[in-house]
Write a protein that holds these residues in place. Structure first.
Motif, PDB file in Angstrom:
ATOM      1  N   GLU A  47      61.064 130.312  83.999  1.00 35.77           N
ATOM      2  CA  GLU A  47      60.677 129.161  83.177  1.00 35.77           C
ATOM      3  C   GLU A  47      60.359 127.956  84.054  1.00 35.77           C
ATOM      4  O   GLU A  47      59.408 127.216  83.778  1.00 35.77           O
ATOM      5  CB  GLU A  47      61.800 128.831  82.195  1.00 35.77           C
ATOM      6  N   ILE A  48      61.148 127.761  85.102  1.00 37.60           N
ATOM      7  CA  ILE A  48      60.873 126.645  86.017  1.00 37.60           C
ATOM      8  C   ILE A  48      59.517 126.824  86.677  1.00 37.60           C
ATOM      9  O   ILE A  48      58.713 125.883  86.762  1.00 37.60           O
ATOM     10  CB  ILE A  48      61.981 126.552  87.087  1.00 37.60           C
ATOM     11  N   ARG A  49      59.225 128.036  87.134  1.00 33.22           N
ATOM     12  CA  ARG A  49      57.947 128.303  87.785  1.00 33.22           C
ATOM     13  C   ARG A  49      56.789 128.114  86.816  1.00 33.22           C
ATOM     14  O   ARG A  49      55.754 127.533  87.159  1.00 33.22           O
ATOM     15  CB  ARG A  49      57.948 129.726  88.355  1.00 33.22           C
ATOM     16  N   SER A  50      56.957 128.585  85.574  1.00 31.93           N
ATOM     17  CA  SER A  50      55.896 128.463  84.585  1.00 31.93           C
ATOM     18  C   SER A  50      55.611 126.998  84.257  1.00 31.93           C
ATOM     19  O   SER A  50      54.446 126.568  84.194  1.00 31.93           O
ATOM     20  CB  SER A  50      56.285 129.218  83.314  1.00 31.93           C
ATOM     21  N   ARG A  51      56.668 126.207  84.072  1.00 33.37           N
ATOM     22  CA  ARG A  51      56.471 124.789  83.752  1.00 33.37           C
ATOM     23  C   ARG A  51      55.887 124.027  84.933  1.00 33.37           C
ATOM     24  O   ARG A  51      55.057 123.129  84.754  1.00 33.37           O
ATOM     25  CB  ARG A  51      57.800 124.180  83.317  1.00 33.37           C
ATOM     26  N   THR A  52      56.314 124.397  86.132  1.00 33.48           N
ATOM     27  CA  THR A  52      55.766 123.749  87.324  1.00 33.48           C
ATOM     28  C   THR A  52      54.274 124.013  87.449  1.00 33.48           C
ATOM     29  O   THR A  52      53.481 123.095  87.707  1.00 33.48           O
ATOM     30  CB  THR A  52      56.492 124.264  88.579  1.00 33.48           C
ATOM     31  N   MET A  53      53.881 125.263  87.263  1.00 29.94           N
ATOM     32  CA  MET A  53      52.458 125.604  87.344  1.00 29.94           C
ATOM     33  C   MET A  53      51.670 124.897  86.253  1.00 29.94           C
ATOM     34  O   MET A  53      50.526 124.475  86.467  1.00 29.94           O
ATOM     35  CB  MET A  53      52.297 127.122  87.241  1.00 29.94           C
ATOM     36  N   GLY A  54      52.275 124.757  85.076  1.00 33.99           N
ATOM     37  CA  GLY A  54      51.593 124.057  83.996  1.00 33.99           C
ATOM     38  C   GLY A  54      51.304 122.611  84.341  1.00 33.99           C
ATOM     39  O   GLY A  54      50.186 122.119  84.128  1.00 33.99           O
ATOM     40  N   TRP A  55      52.297 121.913  84.905  1.00 38.05           N
ATOM     41  CA  TRP A  55      52.085 120.518  85.290  1.00 38.05           C
ATOM     42  C   TRP A  55      51.081 120.399  86.435  1.00 38.05           C
ATOM     43  O   TRP A  55      50.267 119.464  86.472  1.00 38.05           O
ATOM     44  CB  TRP A  55      53.415 119.882  85.671  1.00 38.05           C
ATOM     45  N   ALA A  56      51.138 121.318  87.391  1.00 39.02           N
ATOM     46  CA  ALA A  56      50.174 121.293  88.496  1.00 39.02           C
ATOM     47  C   ALA A  56      48.754 121.496  87.980  1.00 39.02           C
ATOM     48  O   ALA A  56      47.811 120.812  88.408  1.00 39.02           O
ATOM     49  CB  ALA A  56      50.525 122.365  89.525  1.00 39.02           C
ATOM     50  N   LEU A  57      48.592 122.425  87.041  1.00 42.18           N
ATOM     51  CA  LEU A  57      47.267 122.667  86.470  1.00 42.18           C
ATOM     52  C   LEU A  57      46.781 121.453  85.697  1.00 42.18           C
ATOM     53  O   LEU A  57      45.600 121.073  85.787  1.00 42.18           O
ATOM     54  CB  LEU A  57      47.326 123.896  85.561  1.00 42.18           C
ATOM     55  N   LEU A  58      47.674 120.826  84.944  1.00 42.57           N
ATOM     56  CA  LEU A  58      47.288 119.628  84.195  1.00 42.57           C
ATOM     57  C   LEU A  58      46.859 118.506  85.141  1.00 42.57           C
ATOM     58  O   LEU A  58      45.916 117.760  84.840  1.00 42.57           O
ATOM     59  CB  LEU A  58      48.460 119.165  83.330  1.00 42.57           C
ATOM     60  N   ALA A  59      47.537 118.385  86.283  1.00 42.63           N
ATOM     61  CA  ALA A  59      47.158 117.360  87.250  1.00 42.63           C
ATOM     62  C   ALA A  59      45.761 117.612  87.798  1.00 42.63           C
ATOM     63  O   ALA A  59      44.938 116.687  87.909  1.00 42.63           O
ATOM     64  CB  ALA A  59      48.174 117.318  88.389  1.00 42.63           C
ATOM     65  N   ALA A  60      45.475 118.866  88.154  1.00 46.38           N
ATOM     66  CA  ALA A  60      44.143 119.196  88.672  1.00 46.38           C
ATOM     67  C   ALA A  60      43.066 118.956  87.615  1.00 46.38           C
ATOM     68  O   ALA A  60      41.992 118.413  87.908  1.00 46.38           O
ATOM     69  CB  ALA A  60      44.117 120.650  89.140  1.00 46.38           C
ATOM     70  N   ILE A  61      43.351 119.351  86.379  1.00 46.11           N
ATOM     71  CA  ILE A  61      42.394 119.126  85.301  1.00 46.11           C
ATOM     72  C   ILE A  61      42.189 117.633  85.072  1.00 46.11           C
ATOM     73  O   ILE A  61      41.063 117.173  84.825  1.00 46.11           O
ATOM     74  CB  ILE A  61      42.868 119.821  84.011  1.00 46.11           C
ATOM     75  N   GLY A  62      43.275 116.866  85.157  1.00 47.11           N
ATOM     76  CA  GLY A  62      43.156 115.422  84.981  1.00 47.11           C
ATOM     77  C   GLY A  62      42.255 114.786  86.021  1.00 47.11           C
ATOM     78  O   GLY A  62      41.440 113.914  85.706  1.00 47.11           O
ATOM     79  N   VAL A  63      42.373 115.238  87.274  1.00 49.67           N
ATOM     80  CA  VAL A  63      41.499 114.715  88.331  1.00 49.67           C
ATOM     81  C   VAL A  63      40.047 115.087  88.050  1.00 49.67           C
ATOM     82  O   VAL A  63      39.133 114.255  88.198  1.00 49.67           O
ATOM     83  CB  VAL A  63      41.938 115.252  89.706  1.00 49.67           C
ATOM     84  N   ALA A  64      39.820 116.332  87.638  1.00 50.99           N
ATOM     85  CA  ALA A  64      38.448 116.771  87.343  1.00 50.99           C
ATOM     86  C   ALA A  64      37.859 115.976  86.178  1.00 50.99           C
ATOM     87  O   ALA A  64      36.686 115.563  86.215  1.00 50.99           O
ATOM     88  CB  ALA A  64      38.438 118.266  87.028  1.00 50.99           C
ATOM     89  N   LEU A  65      38.650 115.745  85.142  1.00 46.46           N
ATOM     90  CA  LEU A  65      38.151 114.974  83.990  1.00 46.46           C
ATOM     91  C   LEU A  65      37.885 113.529  84.376  1.00 46.46           C
ATOM     92  O   LEU A  65      36.915 112.917  83.900  1.00 46.46           O
ATOM     93  CB  LEU A  65      39.171 115.041  82.852  1.00 46.46           C
TER      94      LEU A  65
END
Length: 207
Positions: free
Chosen positions: A153-171
């Motif tokens: 669960e920790i790994r899944s949530r961490t990856m989710g936040w990392a992906l959101l950060a990358a998407i935020g930069v792209a947007l």
């Protein structure tokens, strides 16, 4: 057949622009076209450079946060036996796959580590009768809760936040590119109005 009128054809659209046309020198290329091309390239490079860094930083912060949360949960939560104080509702479709996934909130009685007996509510399988014992996770105060976060669960949530950060930069980069294009189009229209104001009298003033 001879003499037939051919069907009407749609008017031709604007000719397709070749790839990277803003980079090619030609008499029709405006200064703003080159500026938009360079701005787009700069934004693309910035997004490609910043997105991985943002993902790494946010992911690391999220991982440390959830690891601290899991450690705190491990210290403040424990699994114990609870006794139902009343019957759990029965599912309308006994034996169905839906029944196997369904859980009903029911009042249960637990004994805390310090020996206090108290009641709380937790979700149990349908059809359980009063007096049945179930395993539950509770806090030090005896409130029913969930188990501590797992590594998965920790790994899944961490990856989710990392992906959101990358998407935020792209947007953000896409929004900056759109705003830049809008500003340059407005500048083009303003230049067009200025040029037309200078040229129009030559066309409309009688000689």
């Amino acid at each position: 057949m001879a003499g037939e009128t051919p069907p009407a054809q749609p008017p031709p659209g604007p000719p397709p622009r070749p790839l990277l046309w803003r980079w090619r020198h030609n008499p029709l290329r405006r200064r703003t076209d080159a500026l938009q091309a360079w701005a787009g390239l700069a934004l693309l490079i910035a997004v490609l450079a910043v997105a991985p860094v943002a993902a790494a930083l946010v992911g690391d912060a999220a991982r440390r946060h959830y690891e601290d949360t899991a450690r705190h949960q491990t210290l403040t939560r424990y699994e114990t036996t609870a006794t139902l104080t009343r019957d759990a509702p029965r599912h309308p479709e006994p034996g169905s796959d839906e029944e196997k996934r369904t859980r009903y909130p029911v009042e249960v009685r637990v004994v805390t580590r310090d020996g206090r007996t108290r009641t709380t509510r937790t979700e149990v399988q349908p059809g359980l009768t009063a007096g049945t014992t179930v395993r539950v996770w509770i806090t030090a105060d005896g409130e029913a809760t969930g188990p501590p976060l797992t590594r998965k669960e920790i790994r899944s949530r961490t990856m989710g936040w990392a992906l959101l950060a990358a998407i935020g930069v792209a947007l953000t980069g896409a929004a900056a590119h759109a705003l830049t294009g809008l500003a340059l189009r407005r500048r083009n229209l303003a230049d067009w109005d200025t040029a037309w104001a200078e040229t129009a009298p030559r066309w409309t003033t009688p000689t």
